[in-house]
Design a protein around this motif. Structure first.
Motif, mmCIF file in Angstrom:
data_model
loop_
_atom_site.group_PDB
_atom_site.id
_atom_site.type_symbol
_atom_site.label_atom_id
_atom_site.label_comp_id
_atom_site.label_asym_id
_atom_site.label_seq_id
_atom_site.Cartn_x
_atom_site.Cartn_y
_atom_site.Cartn_z
ATOM 1 N N ASP A 139 40.196 70.102 108.819
ATOM 2 C CA ASP A 139 41.076 69.255 109.605
ATOM 3 C C ASP A 139 41.509 69.989 110.872
ATOM 4 N N ALA A 140 41.674 69.206 111.957
ATOM 5 C CA ALA A 140 42.216 69.726 113.219
ATOM 6 C C ALA A 140 41.448 70.948 113.733
ATOM 7 N N SER A 141 40.117 70.875 113.707
ATOM 8 C CA SER A 141 39.277 71.990 114.149
ATOM 9 C C SER A 141 38.925 71.937 115.630
ATOM 10 N N ARG A 163 37.113 57.802 111.490
ATOM 11 C CA ARG A 163 38.165 58.469 110.716
ATOM 12 C C ARG A 163 37.858 59.954 110.529
ATOM 13 N N GLU A 164 36.580 60.265 110.340
ATOM 14 C CA GLU A 164 36.192 61.660 110.231
ATOM 15 C C GLU A 164 36.448 62.399 111.551
ATOM 16 N N ARG A 166 38.695 61.589 113.796
ATOM 17 C CA ARG A 166 40.150 61.753 113.924
ATOM 18 C C ARG A 166 40.636 62.924 113.069
ATOM 19 N N ARG A 167 40.062 63.054 111.871
ATOM 20 C CA ARG A 167 40.486 64.129 110.959
ATOM 21 C C ARG A 167 40.256 65.503 111.561
ATOM 22 N N VAL A 168 39.112 65.691 112.219
ATOM 23 C CA VAL A 168 38.793 67.019 112.726
ATOM 24 C C VAL A 168 39.374 67.287 114.118
ATOM 25 N N ARG A 170 42.469 67.770 116.787
ATOM 26 C CA ARG A 170 43.867 68.179 116.825
ATOM 27 C C ARG A 170 44.703 67.079 117.479
ATOM 28 N N ARG A 277 43.593 60.853 119.774
ATOM 29 C CA ARG A 277 44.325 60.995 118.523
ATOM 30 C C ARG A 277 45.770 61.395 118.853
#
Length: 278
Positions: A139-141, A163-164, A166-168, A170, A277
């Protein structure tokens, strides 16, 4: 983007042209088919389009809109030090341009053969072979993510991919992606005058599928309307901040499948979605 029908080897060793049709195709079938198609056709694709794409340009689509001018990811001078994920990177031309600006890109593609071309050209950044619907990152990479005609046109569940992404990303991160402009699905995929008349319903979301003699998909492309794309972005909890429809420039005399100066002067060929995001 919709490709010309390709030849595949039959069980008897002879060449057979896939059947082009419109039918349902799910997540797993689409992924398997498109991984195989790009592995088989990466060499031809890079030969045909490599000159236009260059080795280290960031081009958003067949119109030739260049990120150095568009600045959809932000001013080039602000890219330095940013962690950037390119999805559907192909031979990683965009990632290579990002690296030249001082960014720290990671190039991801479903096709191993496409990434071999990235190695052939040369890369000083990671190359990852993985599905965009299951990004192998914490997450947030990343500060930014981008995709120039990568992944989104070919997946059955674009919300899963969004969604993936958005997950990664920041908080405050930007995702910019380009796809075939949805209006193009109403027209034949022809660059000449025969491609200027509506031949199908814009609202028909049935996927375009090329399948072998046994009915197995060997290429799949999915249609979403403009409204669908906006709703997908919202469903993934991203915020749409711009929608760019590049006009065909006078300098570009090339044809790319159904894209051409004739059609480009009348009908948009590419849609670029700029998302954030929060």
């Amino acid at each position: 983007m919709i490709q010309e029908p390709v030849s595949t080897e039959t069980a008897h060793g002879s060449e057979a042209e896939p059947e082009a049709t419109r039918r349902a195709a799910g997540v797993a079938e689409s992924s398997r088919a498109n991984r195989g198609w790009w592995d088989r056709n990466a060499d031809e694709y890079q030969i045909e389009h490599g000159t236009f794409l260059g080795d280290d340009r960031f081009v958003w689509g067949p119109e030739g809109l260049d990120e150095v001018e568009a600045e959809l990811l932000g001013p080039p001078e602000e890219l330095k030090g940013k962690a950037v994920l390119e999805i559907g990177a192909g031979a990683a031309q965009c990632a290579r341009w990002l690296a030249a600006q001082g960014a720290h890109p990671v190039a991801l593609d479903l096709s191993h053969r496409q990434l071999q071309h990235a190695l052939r050209i040369g890369s000083s950044f990671p190359l990852i072979c993985a599905d965009a619907g299951a990004l192998p990152f914490a997450d947030a990479s990343f500060d930014l993510a981008c995709s120039a005609y990568g992944a989104l046109p070919f997946v059955a569940d674009p919300v899963l991919v969004l969604r993936e992404v958005r997950r990664v990303l920041r908080p405050g991160g930007r995702f910019v992606f380009s796809v075939t402009h949805p209006i193009r699905w109403a027209f034949p995929d022809e660059p000449g005058p025969e491609g200027l008349s509506v031949s199908a319903s814009y609202f028909d979301r049935t996927p375009y599928v090329e399948q072998d003699e046994e009915g197995r998909a060997v290429y799949v492309e999915h249609h979403r309307t403009i409204g669908d794309r906006v709703r997908d972005i919202v469903a993934a909890d991203l915020r749409l901040v711009d929608l760019v429809e590049p006009e065909w420039p006078s300098w570009n005399s090339s044809e790319w499948g159904g894209w051409s100066p004739l059609r480009g002067s009348l009908v948009p060929g590419t849609a670029i979605f700029v998302c954030v995001r929060d």
